[in-house]
Enzyme design. Structure first.
Site, PDB file in Angstrom:
ATOM      1  N   GLY A   7       0.679  -0.932   0.088  1.00  0.00           N
ATOM      2  CA  GLY A   7       0.102  -0.055   0.023  1.00  0.00           C
ATOM      3  C   GLY A   7       0.805   1.287   0.132  1.00  0.00           C
ATOM      4  O   GLY A   7       0.316   2.263   0.298  1.00  0.00           O
ATOM      5  N   SER A   8       2.031   1.369  -0.669  1.00  0.00           N
ATOM      6  CA  SER A   8       2.988   2.593  -0.261  1.00  0.00           C
ATOM      7  C   SER A   8       2.268   3.454  -1.308  1.00  0.00           C
ATOM      8  O   SER A   8       2.399   4.541  -1.194  1.00  0.00           O
ATOM      9  CB  SER A   8       4.153   2.093  -0.515  1.00  0.00           C
ATOM     10  OG  SER A   8       4.569   1.890  -1.934  1.00  0.00           O
ATOM     11  N   ARG A  31     -13.841 -16.061 -11.142  1.00  0.00           N
ATOM     12  CA  ARG A  31     -13.287 -14.695 -11.427  1.00  0.00           C
ATOM     13  C   ARG A  31     -14.319 -13.705 -11.639  1.00  0.00           C
ATOM     14  O   ARG A  31     -14.453 -12.672 -10.938  1.00  0.00           O
ATOM     15  CB  ARG A  31     -12.085 -14.653 -12.406  1.00  0.00           C
ATOM     16  CG  ARG A  31     -11.340 -13.239 -12.297  1.00  0.00           C
ATOM     17  CD  ARG A  31      -9.776 -13.471 -12.729  1.00  0.00           C
ATOM     18  NE  ARG A  31      -9.733 -14.011 -14.213  1.00  0.00           N
ATOM     19  CZ  ARG A  31      -9.828 -13.162 -15.232  1.00  0.00           C
ATOM     20  NH1 ARG A  31      -9.959 -11.819 -14.859  1.00  0.00           N
ATOM     21  NH2 ARG A  31      -9.835 -13.586 -16.412  1.00  0.00           N
ATOM     22  N   MET A  62      -3.093  -6.685  -7.380  1.00  0.00           N
ATOM     23  CA  MET A  62      -2.416  -7.896  -8.360  1.00  0.00           C
ATOM     24  C   MET A  62      -3.325  -8.923  -9.072  1.00  0.00           C
ATOM     25  O   MET A  62      -2.699  -9.963  -9.187  1.00  0.00           O
ATOM     26  CB  MET A  62      -1.292  -8.577  -7.181  1.00  0.00           C
ATOM     27  CG  MET A  62      -0.314  -7.454  -6.750  1.00  0.00           C
ATOM     28  SD  MET A  62       0.487  -6.586  -8.064  1.00  0.00           S
ATOM     29  CE  MET A  62       1.603  -7.696  -8.595  1.00  0.00           C
ATOM     30  N   ARG A  63      -4.572  -8.574  -9.146  1.00  0.00           N
ATOM     31  CA  ARG A  63      -5.534  -9.440  -9.738  1.00  0.00           C
ATOM     32  C   ARG A  63      -5.906  -9.008 -11.100  1.00  0.00           C
ATOM     33  O   ARG A  63      -6.108  -7.966 -11.229  1.00  0.00           O
ATOM     34  CB  ARG A  63      -6.690 -10.004  -9.058  1.00  0.00           C
ATOM     35  CG  ARG A  63      -6.373 -10.711  -7.919  1.00  0.00           C
ATOM     36  CD  ARG A  63      -7.768 -10.989  -7.157  1.00  0.00           C
ATOM     37  NE  ARG A  63      -8.830 -11.552  -7.717  1.00  0.00           N
ATOM     38  CZ  ARG A  63      -9.258 -12.797  -8.018  1.00  0.00           C
ATOM     39  NH1 ARG A  63      -8.403 -13.793  -7.413  1.00  0.00           N
ATOM     40  NH2 ARG A  63     -10.176 -13.101  -8.863  1.00  0.00           N
ATOM     41  N   LEU A 114      -8.468  -7.890 -14.047  1.00  0.00           N
ATOM     42  CA  LEU A 114      -9.947  -7.782 -13.565  1.00  0.00           C
ATOM     43  C   LEU A 114     -10.868  -8.480 -14.869  1.00  0.00           C
ATOM     44  O   LEU A 114     -10.273  -8.196 -15.961  1.00  0.00           O
ATOM     45  CB  LEU A 114     -10.307  -6.289 -13.569  1.00  0.00           C
ATOM     46  CG  LEU A 114      -9.967  -5.823 -12.150  1.00  0.00           C
ATOM     47  CD1 LEU A 114      -9.892  -4.376 -12.249  1.00  0.00           C
ATOM     48  CD2 LEU A 114     -10.938  -6.171 -11.036  1.00  0.00           C
ATOM     49  N   HIS A 133       1.833   0.441 -13.034  1.00  0.00           N
ATOM     50  CA  HIS A 133       2.534  -0.783 -13.406  1.00  0.00           C
ATOM     51  C   HIS A 133       4.087  -0.488 -13.308  1.00  0.00           C
ATOM     52  O   HIS A 133       4.276   0.464 -13.939  1.00  0.00           O
ATOM     53  CB  HIS A 133       2.007  -1.430 -14.711  1.00  0.00           C
ATOM     54  CG  HIS A 133       2.778  -2.613 -14.945  1.00  0.00           C
ATOM     55  ND1 HIS A 133       2.622  -4.044 -14.361  1.00  0.00           N
ATOM     56  CD2 HIS A 133       3.658  -2.739 -15.816  1.00  0.00           C
ATOM     57  CE1 HIS A 133       3.223  -4.790 -14.923  1.00  0.00           C
ATOM     58  NE2 HIS A 133       3.926  -4.249 -15.972  1.00  0.00           N
ATOM     59  N   THR A 139      -8.090  -1.346 -19.147  1.00  0.00           N
ATOM     60  CA  THR A 139      -8.938  -1.926 -20.004  1.00  0.00           C
ATOM     61  C   THR A 139      -8.670  -3.595 -19.964  1.00  0.00           C
ATOM     62  O   THR A 139      -8.185  -3.732 -19.024  1.00  0.00           O
ATOM     63  CB  THR A 139      -8.612  -1.651 -21.577  1.00  0.00           C
ATOM     64  OG1 THR A 139      -7.193  -2.436 -21.802  1.00  0.00           O
ATOM     65  CG2 THR A 139      -8.435  -0.226 -21.983  1.00  0.00           C
ATOM     66  N   ASP A 185      -2.507  -4.878 -18.275  1.00  0.00           N
ATOM     67  CA  ASP A 185      -1.480  -4.156 -18.532  1.00  0.00           C
ATOM     68  C   ASP A 185      -1.448  -3.395 -19.996  1.00  0.00           C
ATOM     69  O   ASP A 185      -0.511  -2.932 -20.078  1.00  0.00           O
ATOM     70  CB  ASP A 185      -0.214  -4.574 -18.015  1.00  0.00           C
ATOM     71  CG  ASP A 185      -0.171  -5.000 -16.494  1.00  0.00           C
ATOM     72  OD1 ASP A 185      -0.873  -4.409 -15.706  1.00  0.00           O
ATOM     73  OD2 ASP A 185       0.538  -5.962 -16.108  1.00  0.00           O
TER      74      ASP A 185
HETATM   75  C1  GAR Z   1       4.102  -1.243  -7.225  1.00  0.00           C
HETATM   76  O1  GAR Z   1       5.509  -1.228  -7.516  1.00  0.00           O
HETATM   77  C2  GAR Z   1       3.337  -1.098  -8.472  1.00  0.00           C
HETATM   78  O2  GAR Z   1       3.801  -0.365  -9.413  1.00  0.00           O
HETATM   79  C3  GAR Z   1       3.232  -2.652  -8.588  1.00  0.00           C
HETATM   80  O3  GAR Z   1       2.964  -3.318  -7.273  1.00  0.00           O
HETATM   81  C4  GAR Z   1       3.723  -2.454  -6.237  1.00  0.00           C
HETATM   82  C5  GAR Z   1       2.684  -2.181  -5.055  1.00  0.00           C
HETATM   83  O4  GAR Z   1       3.374  -1.686  -4.306  1.00  0.00           O
HETATM   84  N1  GAR Z   1       1.980  -3.099  -9.375  1.00  0.00           N
HETATM   85  C6  GAR Z   1       1.905  -4.038 -10.190  1.00  0.00           C
HETATM   86  O5  GAR Z   1       2.763  -4.891 -10.375  1.00  0.00           O
HETATM   87  C7  GAR Z   1       0.465  -4.413 -10.998  1.00  0.00           C
HETATM   88  N2  GAR Z   1       0.650  -4.982 -12.306  1.00  0.00           N
HETATM   89  P1  GAR Z   1       2.593  -0.953  -3.095  1.00  0.00           P
HETATM   90  O6  GAR Z   1       1.560  -1.917  -2.550  1.00  0.00           O
HETATM   91  O7  GAR Z   1       3.606  -0.417  -2.186  1.00  0.00           O
HETATM   92  O8  GAR Z   1       1.980   0.486  -3.783  1.00  0.00           O
END
Ligand code: GAR
Length: 222
Positions: free
Chosen positions: A15-16, A68, A93-94, A96, A112, A144, A148
């Site tokens: 969640g950063s 899903r 990370m899923r 949609l 991404h 979409t 990605d």
């Molecule tokens: C981030 O690096 C984001 O770009 C990536 O997951 C991380 C989440 O970090 N997203 C993906 O890979 C989506 N395909 P966070 O939970 O600290 O925000």
């Protein structure tokens, strides 16, 4: 006072990026009301961050659904019910489901960790190193049905260095992500960005190339 645009966020992990959005709002740099943080993981630290910031949360377990599409429908229905007008995928990370996503196309963005269209999917830092790329980065794109694959709005770029590890690359990229996502969301909520005909439009013009993050924020690619 004008009502602020209502935004929901989906996040699966740390969640950063969510924290960066909340911090931008605190600083007054992002006029938004965060109305929901949703997750597919009940123990996602992102949910704890949201709770601490007073943002309502929901966690649904994919295993509790037959497929899903039904999971995604339910999750996105919760997003709709929250009153959100906009949706941000911040480390969600899923994939949609396209059908469930349809009402959100043009109103949902994702961050991404690669210079899309390179390296869709997982392990982007590793793949950059394996390919010997001199450059890496992050992209924010309209979501979409294609993983990605939606049109890219803006990117942050960084140079790879000899001896870089996955961890080192990720650590250098993350602070850029934390500036990129709030900057794009600010443009979107300000009504300057649109998704139309599979393209990104900025201030009424089709964007010929993704915007770039510079020291002072987003600018047109040279
Ligand atoms: C981030 O690096 C984001 O770009 C990536 O997951 C991380 C989440 O970090 N997203 C993906 O890979 C989506 N395909 P966070 O939970 O600290 O925000």
């Amino acid at each position: 006072m004008q009502p602020r645009p209502r935004v929901a966020v989906l996040a699966s992990g740390r969640g950063s990026n969510l924290a960066a959005l909340l911090a931008a709002r605190e600083r007054g740099g992002l006029a938004a009301d965060f109305v929901l943080v949703g997750s597919d993981k009940a123990d996602a630290p992102a949910l704890r961050l949201a709770e601490a910031a007073g943002v309502p949360t929901v966690a649904l377990a994919p295993k509790a659904y037959p497929d899903r599409r039904s999971f995604d429908r339910d999750l996105l229905q919760r997003v709709t019910d929250s009153g959100a007008q906009w949706l941000v995928l911040a480390g969600y990370m899923r994939v949609l489901d396209g059908e469930a996503l349809r009402p959100w196309v043009g109103r949902a963005i994702n961050i991404h960790p690669s210079l899309l269209p390179k390296y869709r999917g997982l392990h982007t830092h590793r793949r950059v190193l394996e390919a010997g790329d001199r450059e890496h980065g992050a992209s924010v794109h309209f979501v979409t049905a294609e993983l990605d694959g939606g049109p890219v709005i803006a990117q942050a770029r960084l140079r790879t260095e000899a001896g870089d590890s996955e961890e080192a690359l990720a650590a250098r990229l993350l602070p850029l992500e934390h500036r990129l996502l709030p900057a794009v969301l600010t443009l979107l909520l300000g009504g300057r960005l649109r998704y139309r005909d599979g393209q990104v439009w900025l201030d009424g013009n089709a964007l010929p190339a993704p915007l770039l993050l510079g020291p002072d924020g987003l600018h047109a690619a040279a």
